[in-house]
Design a protein around this motif. Sequence first.
Motif, PDB file in Angstrom:
ATOM      1  N   ALA A 169       3.550   9.441  -4.889  1.00  9.76           N
ATOM      2  CA  ALA A 169       2.744  10.662  -4.987  1.00  9.76           C
ATOM      3  C   ALA A 169       3.137  11.680  -3.918  1.00  9.76           C
ATOM      4  N   HIS A 170       3.439  11.204  -2.704  1.00  7.99           N
ATOM      5  CA  HIS A 170       3.760  12.112  -1.603  1.00  7.99           C
ATOM      6  C   HIS A 170       5.093  12.808  -1.817  1.00  7.99           C
ATOM      7  N   ILE A 181       5.214   9.392 -12.060  1.00  6.80           N
ATOM      8  CA  ILE A 181       3.865   9.067 -11.588  1.00  6.80           C
ATOM      9  C   ILE A 181       3.173   8.128 -12.556  1.00  6.80           C
ATOM     10  N   LYS A 182       3.291   8.402 -13.852  1.00  8.17           N
ATOM     11  CA  LYS A 182       2.645   7.550 -14.837  1.00  8.17           C
ATOM     12  C   LYS A 182       3.197   6.130 -14.791  1.00  8.17           C
ATOM     13  N   GLN A 188      13.099  15.523  10.915  1.00  6.52           N
ATOM     14  CA  GLN A 188      11.710  15.564  11.333  1.00  6.52           C
ATOM     15  C   GLN A 188      10.810  14.722  10.428  1.00  6.52           C
ATOM     16  N   ARG A 189      11.208  14.554   9.166  1.00  5.20           N
ATOM     17  CA  ARG A 189      10.420  13.778   8.223  1.00  5.20           C
ATOM     18  C   ARG A 189      11.345  13.170   7.169  1.00  5.20           C
ATOM     19  N   ARG A 190      10.771  12.395   6.301  1.00  4.21           N
ATOM     20  CA  ARG A 190      11.549  11.743   5.246  1.00  4.21           C
ATOM     21  C   ARG A 190      11.790  12.714   4.076  1.00  4.21           C
ATOM     22  N   HIS A 191      12.926  12.519   3.416  1.00  2.00           N
ATOM     23  CA  HIS A 191      13.286  13.360   2.277  1.00  2.00           C
ATOM     24  C   HIS A 191      13.805  12.486   1.147  1.00  2.00           C
ATOM     25  N   VAL A 192      13.470  12.886  -0.089  1.00  5.67           N
ATOM     26  CA  VAL A 192      13.978  12.225  -1.283  1.00  5.67           C
ATOM     27  C   VAL A 192      14.481  13.295  -2.246  1.00  5.67           C
ATOM     28  N   ALA A 193      15.681  13.093  -2.758  1.00  4.50           N
ATOM     29  CA  ALA A 193      16.245  14.000  -3.759  1.00  4.50           C
ATOM     30  C   ALA A 193      16.733  13.170  -4.940  1.00  4.50           C
ATOM     31  N   VAL A 241       0.806  -1.220   0.000  1.00  2.00           N
ATOM     32  CA  VAL A 241       0.000   0.000   0.000  1.00  2.00           C
ATOM     33  C   VAL A 241       0.841   1.273   0.000  1.00  2.00           C
ATOM     34  N   ARG A 242       2.064   1.231   0.528  1.00  4.61           N
ATOM     35  CA  ARG A 242       2.861   2.445   0.643  1.00  4.61           C
ATOM     36  C   ARG A 242       3.562   2.802  -0.664  1.00  4.61           C
TER      37      ARG A 242
END
Length: 823
Positions: A73-74, A233-234, A159-164, A66-67
């Motif tokens: 998208a997130h 995304i596609k 504090q949160r996750r990051h993607v570059a 599910v993730r």
Amino acid sequence: MATRPARPLPVPPVVPQDSRRMIGVLSLVMRTLNFPFPPEADDGDEVTLMYAKHEKVPMKDFGSEVRASMDIAHFLSQATLVLDVAETSLEGICDLLLTKLLEQDEPLCSVAEAKSILFTHDTLHLLARTIQGTATSENGSFDYDQSWICALGNLPSLQRRHVAIARLKQPANMGRTSKQVKLFILVLCPSKEKGTKNSLETGRTFATIFADMDFRQRLLEATNEEEFKRLIIKHSQELAEEQQVTNDKRIEMNHERVEEFEYQEKRCSFARGLREDLERRLPHYLSDYKDGVVGHKTLQKVISTTFFLYFACILPAIAFGVLNDHNTHGRIDVKKVIIGQVIGGVFWGVFSGQPLLIQLTTAPLAIYIKIIFYICNDFKLDFHAMYCAVGLWNSFFLVMYSLFDVSRLMRWSTRSTEEIFALFISIAFCNDAFTAVRKNFDANYYSPSCQKGANTSFVAAVSPSIYAATGNQSEPFISYTSTSHGEVEEGNVTFTLVQELCTRENSILYLLLMFGTLWLGVMLYNFNKTPYLNANKREALADYALPVAVIVLSFIGSYVFRDVKLEHFRYDNSYDMFQLPPLDALPIPAVFATMGLGFSLSMLFFMDQNIGSAMVNNPCNKLKKGPAYHLDLLVVAFMNGFLSVFCLPWMHACLPHSPLHVRSLADVEERVEQGHVYEIIVKVRETRLTGLFSNILIGLSIFLLPYPLAYIPTAVLDGLFLYMAVTALNGNQMFERITLLFMEQAAYPPNHYIRRVPQRKIHKFTGLQVVQLLVMCSLGFAPWPYLKMMFPVALLLLLPIRHKLVPMVIEDKYLAALDGEHQ
């Protein structure tokens, strides 16, 4: 100075997902050398050692996990994306991405801190953790996909996750296995993050996307950031649709097999299941004995398992004998339970289809025997005749179930049903133990003689000589309150005054022995997970955890604290064991009543026996000889018919003894996944010898009655109940999901259902199971005996509830992950 890189470890070849994409798996490389080769080391160069670990990581299933689509998208909505980077050095690329990631959103985390996590702590600045794709060709050759790489890092201050993501203008050489990198993905996550949201899981999501060669080419041709994100995304949506179609086809195939099975079942002839069981198990009958002798470490396993079963069966037999003796006022006592255990155990070991099942009288049977006793008291019926009639009717219905293949209904029994019943058994063990504690405290700790300010109580006994004068055959019993010692005379009667003592130490010692048995047993049971001693000694201590705990605590209670009066089980050797009950004393209405009771009892036997058999024959145990549901039910019918004739306690497959028997005969290996340790069974020795030998030893133990077995305090037997309850929780997925409700999300194990099912759905399914468990407990432990008769019906209703009501609340695709086969 420069160091020589370690040679990469080979990864087993994999089947490509389709003909146009040869990337089969993702390789997680921890502390590997993603750096160009240095020159050969001279004598003056500094030589160091570099530890590298390669781990094969499965690609993300966008159709079921599910993730996967959620993360894509997130992160793309807020991801750092840099196109056509001119920098070619690894450190320069990381500096660029980290500066963009951390400057605005993470003021508490510096670039230097992030680099200390991403790189090894040396002058080489090698990436510590990476994910790469591996490719295999048709001829079996293996190589890394060197055009992209994903770097991972966990930082406590984030504090949160990051993607570059960086697209390089020119291919960069980032190491031996990544000489032409064009796409660089950087994943940073907080150190305390849920298992499905950690850096590995997040990196696995993006690495699965970038593993497609054709898709990477389209990314390299994208003209701007918006087109780059739109392509990702596609592609994730296409992957999800493609994999969902594959999953749907798999479900359809399963449904077709079920429909085919149902069609064949409608055409089945009389006793077909019984004949199939005989055809399946008879060819293995001789090997059931040979496999207990031949093989590496087989004799050692058989001996240790025999002694484990001996103590695991005789001690509950004594404990349930004490319970039945109390419930039936001595009609069924310890001696009868042990005799019945020997007869039933040996009969089962010789004639059963699946000998790994352990037959024992259980807590639900003790509850049912108590119901029969109450009915006999209410209607002034002979207990032995009533008990025998109910048992014979029960055997009759079990024979019918076996001949008409009713056990085929157990294909509807899922893991959920097994887990609910296993937890009920654990609760029943705890209920029996703590009920005994409450009674002990009422009799000792909270007795009137221990209350502050209470008068001292005395008991007056009448002289026996008065009986002849009065002609009264019943002994008078007179008690009154006094504050003095001695004797009181009144006419021809002499009253001897005996003081009641406050014995609070008895209750304190009771708790010490009960919880001491639990602690020592569980500690030794888990001793093989400690680093102490060597592997063989740890395994031996774990195998003999139960007998050691009982012997040690019995010695402490009966010898060290011998001045404290403890309760021991009662043993009566004055009656004829094999006396036939007076069946002719039952009136006609009582015969029909016993038929109803026998039918209800047969449903309890049917469910208990088949659930135990399903847990033993589960695919994760890797048994080779197959099940025998119908044959086993027939053997149980004949066995309990004989036991009923002589008013011996009934028996059926019990939990947790049966699964523990399998585990004792198994070779087990430990596996580690993302820091979570779990065990798998490699091989099981399927033999009849352990069951036969252990029950023969139990038969010889009759000569140890009443002593030294009577030296075992009942507090230790209650500790045994708690030990069985605790050890039965191992591997119970329902109990694990209940603990998730009180667990920090960062500690969630990244297992199959955590990845594939939303968290709210997991908790909702667990809540539905808990409601069913509470209903069973309300019936099984109800204070009204007649209401307890509904317990077998409630147990049987678990099947339609699971297949008709639960799917109305939770989708089938999630139920397949939560309640499918053991994974």
